[in-house]
Design a protein around this motif. Sequence first.
Motif, PDB file in Angstrom:
ATOM      1  N   HIS A  34       4.322   3.913  -9.909  1.00 45.91           N
ATOM      2  CA  HIS A  34       3.479   3.045  -9.081  1.00 45.91           C
ATOM      3  C   HIS A  34       2.849   3.859  -7.958  1.00 45.91           C
ATOM      4  O   HIS A  34       3.536   4.484  -7.150  1.00 45.91           O
ATOM      5  N   ARG A  35       1.541   3.836  -7.905  1.00 47.60           N
ATOM      6  CA  ARG A  35       0.790   4.707  -6.993  1.00 47.60           C
ATOM      7  C   ARG A  35       0.980   4.369  -5.518  1.00 47.60           C
ATOM      8  O   ARG A  35       0.694   5.206  -4.656  1.00 47.60           O
ATOM      9  N   ILE A  36       1.464   3.172  -5.179  1.00 48.10           N
ATOM     10  CA  ILE A  36       1.659   2.841  -3.762  1.00 48.10           C
ATOM     11  C   ILE A  36       2.699   3.740  -3.109  1.00 48.10           C
ATOM     12  O   ILE A  36       2.767   3.815  -1.889  1.00 48.10           O
ATOM     13  N   GLU A  45      -5.823   0.494  -0.491  1.00 47.22           N
ATOM     14  CA  GLU A  45      -6.646  -0.438  -1.270  1.00 47.22           C
ATOM     15  C   GLU A  45      -5.839  -1.669  -1.685  1.00 47.22           C
ATOM     16  O   GLU A  45      -6.389  -2.757  -1.802  1.00 47.22           O
ATOM     17  N   GLU A  46      -4.538  -1.485  -1.882  1.00 50.22           N
ATOM     18  CA  GLU A  46      -3.648  -2.583  -2.280  1.00 50.22           C
ATOM     19  C   GLU A  46      -3.170  -3.394  -1.076  1.00 50.22           C
ATOM     20  O   GLU A  46      -2.384  -4.323  -1.234  1.00 50.22           O
ATOM     21  N   GLY A  50      -0.100   2.412   4.290  1.00 50.78           N
ATOM     22  CA  GLY A  50       0.150   3.796   3.893  1.00 50.78           C
ATOM     23  C   GLY A  50       1.028   3.791   2.661  1.00 50.78           C
ATOM     24  O   GLY A  50       1.231   2.758   2.033  1.00 50.78           O
ATOM     25  N   VAL A  51       1.570   4.982   2.321  1.00 47.89           N
ATOM     26  CA  VAL A  51       2.462   5.039   1.160  1.00 47.89           C
ATOM     27  C   VAL A  51       3.778   4.343   1.510  1.00 47.89           C
ATOM     28  O   VAL A  51       4.291   4.460   2.620  1.00 47.89           O
ATOM     29  N   VAL A  52       4.289   3.604   0.552  1.00 49.62           N
ATOM     30  CA  VAL A  52       5.422   2.710   0.773  1.00 49.62           C
ATOM     31  C   VAL A  52       6.727   3.378   0.342  1.00 49.62           C
ATOM     32  O   VAL A  52       6.815   3.918  -0.764  1.00 49.62           O
TER      33      VAL A  52
END
Length: 136
Positions: A34-36, A45-46, A50-52
């Motif tokens: 998962h890219r997040i 975008e989601e 930031g990164v989660v």
Amino acid sequence: MSISFQAGDRLPPLEHTGTPFQLFRYSAVTWNPHRIHFDESYAREEGHDGVVLHSHLRAALALRCVTEGLGPKWHVARVAYRLRRPVYAPADLTYTARVTAAEDDRLTLELIEQHSSGEVGFEGTAWVNKTTGATT
């Protein structure tokens, strides 16, 4: 020497800084595509800031606080947790474990993840048992 615990005792806190590089590596090791968790522009975008940080990484850090605090004579029998808010890297986090019940060779511990802002992002409970015949 036997160490006994009672309700209210606290284990040493675990301080950790979650970084984007760590999240990328954790994603790779856990086969989580998962890219997040590793692509900041996609995460934004989601709707994220930031990164989660992975929920399972956060749980592992909380349990690390327990296992390092208690040592090899104890093992985690069960854990339950709830995420109260997301965490975005980079993030400075502190994990604490407080004994809420102590009976014979069993402990119940309250787990807390605290953010540098003072907010709680994770809460849980760990049930641990003393291992019979364990050596130090």
